[in-house]
Scaffold this motif. Structure first.
Motif, PDB file in Angstrom:
ATOM      1  N   ALA A  13      64.662  19.517  66.264  1.00 30.00           N
ATOM      2  CA  ALA A  13      63.719  20.509  66.774  1.00 30.00           C
ATOM      3  C   ALA A  13      62.379  19.924  67.193  1.00 30.00           C
ATOM      4  O   ALA A  13      61.848  20.266  68.254  1.00 30.00           O
ATOM      5  CB  ALA A  13      63.505  21.599  65.719  1.00 30.00           C
ATOM      6  N   THR A  14      61.810  19.052  66.367  1.00 33.55           N
ATOM      7  CA  THR A  14      60.479  18.528  66.658  1.00 33.55           C
ATOM      8  C   THR A  14      60.491  17.084  67.127  1.00 33.55           C
ATOM      9  O   THR A  14      59.426  16.513  67.378  1.00 33.55           O
ATOM     10  CB  THR A  14      59.581  18.625  65.404  1.00 33.55           C
ATOM     11  N   THR A  15      61.693  16.489  67.285  1.00 31.32           N
ATOM     12  CA  THR A  15      61.758  15.051  67.564  1.00 31.32           C
ATOM     13  C   THR A  15      62.478  14.660  68.842  1.00 31.32           C
ATOM     14  O   THR A  15      62.226  13.580  69.382  1.00 31.32           O
ATOM     15  CB  THR A  15      62.443  14.317  66.397  1.00 31.32           C
ATOM     16  N   ILE A  16      63.368  15.491  69.364  1.00 25.46           N
ATOM     17  CA  ILE A  16      64.229  15.038  70.465  1.00 25.46           C
ATOM     18  C   ILE A  16      63.416  14.694  71.710  1.00 25.46           C
ATOM     19  O   ILE A  16      63.735  13.740  72.438  1.00 25.46           O
ATOM     20  CB  ILE A  16      65.319  16.083  70.789  1.00 25.46           C
ATOM     21  N   GLY A  17      62.348  15.436  71.972  1.00 29.31           N
ATOM     22  CA  GLY A  17      61.529  15.133  73.146  1.00 29.31           C
ATOM     23  C   GLY A  17      60.837  13.790  73.035  1.00 29.31           C
ATOM     24  O   GLY A  17      60.753  13.035  74.015  1.00 29.31           O
ATOM     25  N   ALA A  18      60.351  13.458  71.838  1.00 31.31           N
ATOM     26  CA  ALA A  18      59.708  12.161  71.631  1.00 31.31           C
ATOM     27  C   ALA A  18      60.710  11.027  71.713  1.00 31.31           C
ATOM     28  O   ALA A  18      60.411   9.953  72.265  1.00 31.31           O
ATOM     29  CB  ALA A  18      59.006  12.138  70.275  1.00 31.31           C
ATOM     30  N   LEU A  19      61.909  11.237  71.185  1.00 32.47           N
ATOM     31  CA  LEU A  19      62.952  10.213  71.251  1.00 32.47           C
ATOM     32  C   LEU A  19      63.359   9.954  72.703  1.00 32.47           C
ATOM     33  O   LEU A  19      63.397   8.805  73.164  1.00 32.47           O
ATOM     34  CB  LEU A  19      64.157  10.649  70.422  1.00 32.47           C
ATOM     35  N   SER A  20      63.672  11.011  73.428  1.00 31.55           N
ATOM     36  CA  SER A  20      64.032  10.855  74.844  1.00 31.55           C
ATOM     37  C   SER A  20      62.865  10.271  75.629  1.00 31.55           C
ATOM     38  O   SER A  20      63.048   9.419  76.511  1.00 31.55           O
ATOM     39  CB  SER A  20      64.420  12.211  75.444  1.00 31.55           C
ATOM     40  N   GLY A  21      61.663  10.739  75.299  1.00 29.67           N
ATOM     41  CA  GLY A  21      60.486  10.275  76.012  1.00 29.67           C
ATOM     42  C   GLY A  21      60.211   8.796  75.824  1.00 29.67           C
ATOM     43  O   GLY A  21      59.766   8.120  76.766  1.00 29.67           O
ATOM     44  N   GLU A  22      60.485   8.284  74.636  1.00 32.48           N
ATOM     45  CA  GLU A  22      60.266   6.865  74.415  1.00 32.48           C
ATOM     46  C   GLU A  22      61.269   6.024  75.206  1.00 32.48           C
ATOM     47  O   GLU A  22      60.913   4.960  75.743  1.00 32.48           O
ATOM     48  CB  GLU A  22      60.358   6.526  72.924  1.00 32.48           C
ATOM     49  N   VAL A  23      62.509   6.490  75.308  1.00 28.27           N
ATOM     50  CA  VAL A  23      63.492   5.793  76.142  1.00 28.27           C
ATOM     51  C   VAL A  23      63.023   5.791  77.600  1.00 28.27           C
ATOM     52  O   VAL A  23      63.093   4.767  78.293  1.00 28.27           O
ATOM     53  CB  VAL A  23      64.885   6.440  76.006  1.00 28.27           C
ATOM     54  N   VAL A  24      62.535   6.934  78.077  1.00 29.92           N
ATOM     55  CA  VAL A  24      62.024   7.020  79.450  1.00 29.92           C
ATOM     56  C   VAL A  24      60.858   6.058  79.645  1.00 29.92           C
ATOM     57  O   VAL A  24      60.790   5.329  80.654  1.00 29.92           O
ATOM     58  CB  VAL A  24      61.588   8.465  79.775  1.00 29.92           C
ATOM     59  N   ARG A  25      59.942   6.016  78.693  1.00 27.68           N
ATOM     60  CA  ARG A  25      58.774   5.141  78.826  1.00 27.68           C
ATOM     61  C   ARG A  25      59.177   3.675  78.851  1.00 27.68           C
ATOM     62  O   ARG A  25      58.664   2.888  79.655  1.00 27.68           O
ATOM     63  CB  ARG A  25      57.801   5.395  77.676  1.00 27.68           C
ATOM     64  N   ARG A  26      60.126   3.306  77.993  1.00 27.38           N
ATOM     65  CA  ARG A  26      60.555   1.905  77.962  1.00 27.38           C
ATOM     66  C   ARG A  26      61.286   1.520  79.248  1.00 27.38           C
ATOM     67  O   ARG A  26      61.178   0.391  79.729  1.00 27.38           O
ATOM     68  CB  ARG A  26      61.467   1.674  76.759  1.00 27.38           C
ATOM     69  N   ALA A  27      62.044   2.472  79.817  1.00 23.04           N
ATOM     70  CA  ALA A  27      62.830   2.158  81.012  1.00 23.04           C
ATOM     71  C   ALA A  27      62.003   2.184  82.292  1.00 23.04           C
ATOM     72  O   ALA A  27      62.314   1.465  83.249  1.00 23.04           O
ATOM     73  CB  ALA A  27      63.993   3.144  81.141  1.00 23.04           C
ATOM     74  N   THR A  28      60.960   2.997  82.335  1.00 19.55           N
ATOM     75  CA  THR A  28      60.211   3.181  83.581  1.00 19.55           C
ATOM     76  C   THR A  28      58.779   2.668  83.518  1.00 19.55           C
ATOM     77  O   THR A  28      58.142   2.511  84.570  1.00 19.55           O
ATOM     78  CB  THR A  28      60.145   4.675  83.955  1.00 19.55           C
ATOM     79  N   GLY A  29      58.260   2.466  82.314  1.00 20.46           N
ATOM     80  CA  GLY A  29      56.862   2.097  82.176  1.00 20.46           C
ATOM     81  C   GLY A  29      55.908   3.263  82.300  1.00 20.46           C
ATOM     82  O   GLY A  29      54.691   3.088  82.319  1.00 20.46           O
ATOM     83  N   ARG A  30      56.448   4.481  82.374  1.00 22.76           N
ATOM     84  CA  ARG A  30      55.634   5.681  82.522  1.00 22.76           C
ATOM     85  C   ARG A  30      56.090   6.717  81.504  1.00 22.76           C
ATOM     86  O   ARG A  30      57.238   6.722  81.074  1.00 22.76           O
ATOM     87  CB  ARG A  30      55.760   6.240  83.944  1.00 22.76           C
ATOM     88  N   THR A  31      55.189   7.604  81.119  1.00 20.99           N
ATOM     89  CA  THR A  31      55.573   8.628  80.161  1.00 20.99           C
ATOM     90  C   THR A  31      56.502   9.646  80.827  1.00 20.99           C
ATOM     91  O   THR A  31      56.496   9.824  82.052  1.00 20.99           O
ATOM     92  CB  THR A  31      54.353   9.380  79.598  1.00 20.99           C
TER      93      THR A  31
END
Length: 384
Positions: free
Chosen positions: A154-172
């Motif tokens: 509930a409170t974590t999936i967005g941060a988890l997905s978001g960190e993968v996006v940030r690592r892959a793209t260099g952007r939030t």
């Protein structure tokens, strides 16, 4: 009680206006809400009611934000920037700690990683910042063996997905969303609400249960340190108060991807219309294969956090399985705990968005959505 219903419906959708009016007439005097729907990229329902509510009023999206976040993930998968069956550690090496090295991106998006929270919970400052949440979760042992079962992050999936996006793209994730989704379509669905738009925000009002509902709430165990309690951060030193959470200006400004979005019903429905349909002269954001992938069952059955039957695709809820069985297979979207609902039914070409100001009992997609979704879907089906 007769109350004024504002807005318009297209020919053939008059019954939707009647259904909305009938529902509003039976609600509390302080009811505020909006209803919007698109069919094949054309807006066919645009209604609102309540003192102070306008078509452009903004409400807390809560977990409906997860739908916007995972539309970004779907776009990056479609581009080839992300690969679903790669291990998360390919993008985020630190994630490997405490037995998480084998978790794939697909498992993560399907709420199967077991990272529903941390042993001690998140502080209010951490809940505002996806990168701080991700940093804590990288070191956390999962609350079940990854892949063994699933439960709502509930409170974590967005941060988890978001960190993968940030690592892959260099952007939030929020930056990618703004550039590729929100701005091109001028959507009133924000992950990071600019200060200039804050006067349009209608602060969330707390739940107002009936006497019978209060009795039910009193009978429910708090479960502070249960899997559910941990997932909703009730075990933290400062337990999360969901009802007041979006009233914090800083949360709205940062737009954390699990809970921090702000939207109108037009913004919710417009997001899903853009995902599956040609809107104006713009092609759908998602290709048919991507739409099919995100709307497939990836986790279905007993959700150990919700303690009920639930169904998830790739970051999205699948409401045709659990709430509205008359919708088409492959329907995908996400509701919010205060009562909002948003989804796309690709088979009907339908995109739906609903908001309300006061928390609905008992939390999650408000009960009135069932009658409103049915009315919209029936009208869309009759129109062909």
């Amino acid at each position: 009680m007769t109350r004024e219903i504002h807005g318009t419906v297209a020919d053939g959708f008059e019954a939707v206006r009647q259904e909305f009016a009938a529902f509003v007439a039976g609600e509390r005097a302080d009811y505020e809400g909006q209803l919007c729907a698109y069919v094949h990229g054309r807006r066919v329902v645009d209604l609102w009611a309540g003192d102070g509510t306008e078509a452009t009023s903004l409400y807390a999206a809560y977990s409906a934000t997860k739908g916007a976040a995972h539309l970004v993930v779907a776009l990056l998968v479609q581009d080839g920037t992300l690969e679903l069956d790669r291990k998360v550690t390919y993008y985020w090496p630190e994630f490997a700690a405490e037995g998480k090295a084998g978790v794939t991106l697909r498992e993560l998006l399907a709420h199967r990683a077991g990272l529903i929270g941390t042993d001690t919970g998140f502080s209010p400052a951490e809940l505002l910042d996806d990168r701080l949440i991700a940093e804590r979760l990288a070191d956390q042992r999962p609350f079940w063996r990854p892949g063994a079962t699933f439960g709502y992050h509930a409170t974590t999936i967005g941060a988890l997905s978001g960190e993968v996006v940030r690592r892959a793209t260099g952007r939030t994730l929020q930056e990618v969303y703004e550039e590729r989704v929100r701005a091109p379509y001028a959507l009133d669905f924000h992950m990071g609400l600019p200060a200039a738009h804050d006067p349009r925000f209608r602060s969330t009002l707390p739940m107002a249960p009936t006497h019978e509902q209060r009795l039910l709430l009193g009978e429910l165990p708090s479960g502070t340190h249960s899997v559910s309690g941990i997932a909703f951060n009730r075990h933290a030193a400062v337990p999360t108060d969901l009802e007041s959470l979006p009233n914090d200006r800083l949360l709205r400004a940062k737009g954390p991807a699990s809970v921090g979005g702000v939207a109108s019903a037009r913004g919710l429905a417009g997001l899903y219309a853009a995902a599956i349909s040609e809107v104006g002269e713009r092609a759908p954001l998602l290709k048919a294969d991507t739409v099919a992938e995100v709307g497939q069952f990836h986790s279905v059955g007993y959700d150990v956090v919700a303690r009920a039957h639930r169904a998830f695709g790739l970051g999205f809820q699948l409401p045709a399985d659990t709430l509205y069985p008359f919708l088409g297979a492959g329907t995908f979207g996400h509701s919010g705990v205060a009562g909002c609902q948003a989804f796309a039914d690709p088979r009907a070409g339908l995109a739906y968005g609903y908001t309300r100001r006061r928390f609905a009992f008992p939390g999650g997609a408000a009960p009135e959505n069932e009658r409103l979704v049915l009315a919209v879907h029936r009208a869309a089906s009759e129109r062909g």
